[in-house]
Design an enzyme around this catalytic site. Structure first.
Site, PDB file in Angstrom:
ATOM      1  N   HIS A 139      42.199  40.802  29.857  1.00  0.00           N
ATOM      2  CA  HIS A 139      41.719  42.192  29.499  1.00  0.00           C
ATOM      3  C   HIS A 139      42.952  42.808  28.996  1.00  0.00           C
ATOM      4  O   HIS A 139      42.728  44.146  28.837  1.00  0.00           O
ATOM      5  CB  HIS A 139      40.751  42.724  30.317  1.00  0.00           C
ATOM      6  CG  HIS A 139      39.876  42.089  31.052  1.00  0.00           C
ATOM      7  ND1 HIS A 139      40.195  41.610  32.305  1.00  0.00           N
ATOM      8  CD2 HIS A 139      38.647  41.585  30.490  1.00  0.00           C
ATOM      9  CE1 HIS A 139      38.953  40.673  32.877  1.00  0.00           C
ATOM     10  NE2 HIS A 139      38.399  40.756  31.931  1.00  0.00           N
TER      11      HIS A 139
HETATM   12  S1  FES Z   1      43.458  42.288  32.614  1.00  0.00           S
HETATM   13 FE1  FES Z   1      41.453  41.875  33.530  1.00  0.00          FE
HETATM   14  S2  FES Z   1      42.166  40.457  35.009  1.00  0.00           S
HETATM   15 FE2  FES Z   1      43.939  40.700  34.194  1.00  0.00          FE
END
Ligand code: FES
Ligand code: HEM
Lengths: 174, 416
Positions: A139
Site C-alpha cells: 500500500h
Molecule cells: S503498506 Fe500496507 S502492508 Fe506495507
C-alpha cells in the site's frame, strides 16, 4: 403489597441468583479452553530464540532470516546510509526515534528489524522508496535507511526484535 | 401467507404425513402456490441464481475436500494434484474457483437491485439485514477459501487481512496471535481456515432459510414498489410462472459461468498464486480478488492520522464502516417511495453511486501512488456521503412522481 415485597426477597431468590452466577462462571470456564486452543501452541513458542553469524554479509547488503516464523532483515549499512539516517530531524518523523535508538552502540552499521511492514505485514523491498531504505509495495509505505516510517499508511517504524551481540560477528535474536 | 394454501392431501399416505409433518403442505405453500407480484423482471431471478451458486460451491467444495490436504508442506501440491491427476478434478476445481467469482457477481447485482428498487424499506428491514449478514459471511468464506491453495497470494492475503485486527487498540496483538495460532501465518492458520471454510457455507445456508422466511412474511417487493392490494389481480403463483423464469435466468447465468470454467479458469485469478507461499518475499503487486477491491480501496485510502487515530486503525474503521453502514440503510433512506423509477433525483444519485463503486473497484487494483491515491480518497468520501448525507436529504427535498394505484394497473395500464 408489603407482604409481597417481603416475600420477593427470599432464600428462593438468593438461590436463583446464585445458580445463575455459577452457571455463568461455568459457561465461561468451559468456553475459554475452546477459544484458548487457538493461541500459539507449545511447539510454536519453543522457537523463541536463534543465533546468527553476520560475518558473511558484506557492507551494503542484507539478508532475510526467519525468527519465530517471522522474516527478519539483517542489513549491513553503508556509511552514507548511517549519515543520512542521523541527519534527519526528529520533527520530520511520524514515529520519532533517533538512529541510536534503532541500533546497538558500537554496531551502528547493523540494522536488525522484523521485516513485516507495520501497516498490514507485507515484506518491504530493500534499497528502494523515496528515502533510500525500504518500500512496501502493498500500500505504498516508505521507510528510511534506519527503517523508520516516512510516508504511506504504516503507523510505526519497522519493529526491532529483542537481540544482542554475543560477539562482533554473532547475534542472538529473541 | 398460509391462507393461500389450497393443499388437500391427495391420498391416505399424504394425509397421514400431513397430520404428522406437513412438509408437502409447506412446500406447496412456499415453493409453488406462493403469490408473487406479476411484474417481476429479470433482476428478480438473482435470488434463485444465488441459491444455485451456493449449491454449486457446496457440492464442488465437498468433493475438493476429499482430495485436498490442509498442511503447509502439502496444500499447494494437493491443489495441483486435484487439477492434474483426479478424474475430472480440473473441472471441479475450476467450477469452485470460478464459482466464487460468479457468486459475488450475482450477489452484487442482487444487492444493487435491492438498492434501486428500495427493497430494504419497511416492512423488509430484517430481510435486508439478513442479506448483509450473508454477504459478510460470504466474504469470510471466500477469503479463507482463497488461502487454502497456499500460493503467494493466499499467504499474503492471510497475512494482510489478519493484520487488520492488530489495529484494534490494546487487544490487537494478542488477538492477532490468537487468530493465526502463531506469530505469523503458518500451519495452524491454514488448518483452522480449512475447518471454518468447510463450516461457514452451511451457516450461510441456514441464514438463507431465515432470509427466505423473512421474504415470505411481507412477500416480494416489485419494480414499481407498490404493495400487493388484490392477490388475484396483482400476483401469480410462484409455480409455474417464476420457477420457469428463474430457471431461464439460471441457464443464462450458467453461460458465462461455463465459459470461464471451461475456457479461462485462471483469468480471474492471479499468476502469483501459482507460486508456493514464501514468508520472506511479498509479490510486487498484491491485490485481492476482484470482488474485494472496492473495500480494499477504502482500506488503503486512509493513509493519514485522524486526531488520535493512527492511519492503520483509521483505514480499518473506514473499511469496516463501509460494510456495516449497509445494515443501517433502511433507516438512512428517508423516502417513503420504494422504487427508484418514481424518484427523479434519487435515480441520478443511484447511478452516481454505482459509478463511484466501480471506480473504487478500479482503484483497489491500481498501484498506491500518484493520482490513484487522491482519487481513492475522493471516492471513499463519496461512498460515505451517499449514505450519510445524500440519502437522508433526498427523502426530504425530492418530489416523487405519482405512483400507480396498483401493480395490475402498472402492467395493464389504467382501466378506461
Ligand atoms: S503498506 Fe500496507 S502492508 Fe506495507
Ligand atoms: C460460500 C461458499 C464458498 C465459497 C464462496 C468458496 C470459495 C473458495 C475460494 C475462492 C477458493 C480458492 C480457489 C482457488 O483460488 O483455487 C476455495 C477453495 C477451496 N474450497 Fe471453497 N468456497 C465455498 C464453499 C466450500 C465448501 C462447502 C467446501 C467443502 C468443504 C469448500 C472446500 C474448498 C477446498 C477444499 C478448497 C481448496 C481447493 C482449491 O483451492 O480449489 N468450499 N473456496
Amino acid at each position: 403489597m408489603a407482604t409481597q415485597a417481603h416475600h420477593s426477597t427470599t432464600r428462593r431468590d438468593f438461590i436463583f441468583v446464585a445458580t445463575g452466577a455459577v452457571a455463568g462462571v461455568g459457561a465461561a470456564a468451559t468456553v475459554w479452553p475452546l477459544i484458548n486452543q487457538l493461541n500459539p501452541d507449545a511447539s510454536t513458542l519453543a522457537l523463541a530464540s536463534i543465533e546468527f553469524d553476520i560475518s558473511a554479509i558484506p557492507e551494503g547488503q542484507s539478508v532475510t532470516i526467519m525468527w519465530r516464523g517471522l522474516p527478519v532483515f539483517v542489513r549491513h549499512r553503508t556509511q552514507a546510509e548511517i549519515d543520512e539516517a542521523k541527519a534527519v530531524p526528529l520533527a520530520d518523523l511520524k514515529d520519532p526515534e533517533t538512529d541510536e535508538q534503532r541500533t546497538k552502540e558500537g554496531h551502528e552499521q547493523w540494522l536488525i528489524m522484523i521485516a513485516n511492514c507495520t501497516h498490514l505485514g507485507c515484506v518491504p523491498v530493500g534499497e528502494s522508496g523515496d528515502f533510500d531504505g525500504w518500500f512496501c509495495p502493498c500500500h505504498g509505505s516508505h521507510y528510511d535507511s534506519a527503517g523508520r516510517i516516512r510516508k504511506g499508511p504504516a503507523p510505526k517504524n519497522l519493529v526491532l526484535p529483542p537481540y544482542e551481540f554475543l560477539s562482533d560477528t554473532l547475534v542472538q535474536i529473541g | 401467507m398460509s391462507e393461500h394454501s389450497t393443499y388437500t392431501p391427495g391420498n391416505a399416505v399424504e394425509k397421514w404425513l400431513d397430520d404428522r409433518l406437513p412438509i408437502i403442505r409447506f412446500s406447496k405453500e412456499h415453493l409453488m402456490d406462493f403469490p408473487t407480484p406479476k411484474n417481476l423482471n429479470y433482476w428478480w431471478t438473482f435470488g434463485a441464481i444465488l441459491v444455485m451458486c451456493l449449491v454449486i460451491q457446496i457440492v464442488t467444495g465437498v468433493i475438493l475436500a476429499m482430495h485436498y490436504t490442509p498442511h503447509v508442506s502439502m496444500a499447494f501440491d494437493s491443489v495441483e494434484h486435484i487439477r492434474r491427476d483426479i478424474n475430472g478434478g480440473r473441472m471441479i476445481q475450476s467450477f469452485h474457483a470460478v464459482g466464487a467469482s460468479m457468486f459475488f457477481a450475482a450477489v452484487y447485482i442482487h444487492i444493487f437491485r435491492g438498492m434501486y428498487f428500495g427493497s430494504y424499506k419497511a416492512p423488509r428491514e430484517i430481510l435486508w439485514i439478513l442479506g448483509v449478514l450473508i454477504f459478510l459471511l460470504m466474504m469470510a468464506t471466500a477469503f479463507m477459501g482463497y488461502v487454502l491453495p497456499w500460493g503467494q497470494m493466499s499467504g499474503w492475503a492471510a497475512t494482510v487481512i489478519t493484520n487488520i485486527f492488530a489495529a484494534i487498540p490494546v487487544i490487537g496483538n494478542p488477538l492477532l496471535e490468537l487468530l493465526r495460532g502463531g506469530f505469523s501465518v503458518g500451519n495452524p492458520t491454514l488448518n483452522r481456515f480449512f475447518s471454518l471454510h468447510y463450516l461457514l457455507p452451511f451457516i450461510i445456508a441456514a441464514i438463507v432459510v431465515l432470509h427466505i422466511w423473512a421474504l415470505h412474511v411481507p412477500g416480494n417487493n416489485n419494480p414499481v414498489g407498490v404493495d400487493v392490494k388484490d392477490t388475484k389481480r396483482d400476483t401469480l403463483p410462484f409455480h409455474p410462472y417464476y420457477t420457469m423464469k428463474d430457471a431461464f435466468g439460471m441457464v443464462l447465468f450458467l453461460i458465462p459461468f461455463a465459459w470461464f470454467a471451461f475456457f479461462a479458469p485462471d483469468i480471474l485469478g492471479h499468476p502469483d498464486n501459482y507460486i508456493e507461499f514464501n514468508a520472506q518475499v511479498t509479490p510486487a503487486h498484491i491485490v485481492p480478488e476482484w470482488y474485494f477491491l472496492p473495500f480494499y480501496a477504502i482500506l488503503r485510502a486512509i493513509d493519514f492520522n485522524i486526531l488520535f487515530i493512527d492511519s492503520k486503525l483509521g483505514g480499518v474503521i473506514f473499511f469496516g464502516g463501509s460494510i456495516l453502514i449497509l445494515f443501517f440503510l433502511p433507516w438512512l433512506d428517508t423516502s417513503k417511495v420504494r422504487s427508484g423509477n418514481f424518484r427523479p433525483m434519487f435515480k441520478w444519485f443511484y447511478w452516481l453511486f454505482v459509478v463511484n463503486f466501480v471506480a473504487l473497484t478500479y482503484l483497489g487494483a491500481a498501484p498506491a501512488e500518484g493520482i490513484y491515491v487522491v482519487l481513492a480518497k475522493i471516492c471513499t468520501a463519496y461512498y460515505f456521503i451517499h449514505f450519510l448525507v445524500i440519502l437522508p436529504l433526498l427523502g426530504r427535498i425530492e418530489t416523487p412522481r405519482p405512483l400507480p394505484t396498483s401493480i395490475s394497473e402498472s402492467v395493464l395500464g389504467k382501466a378506461h
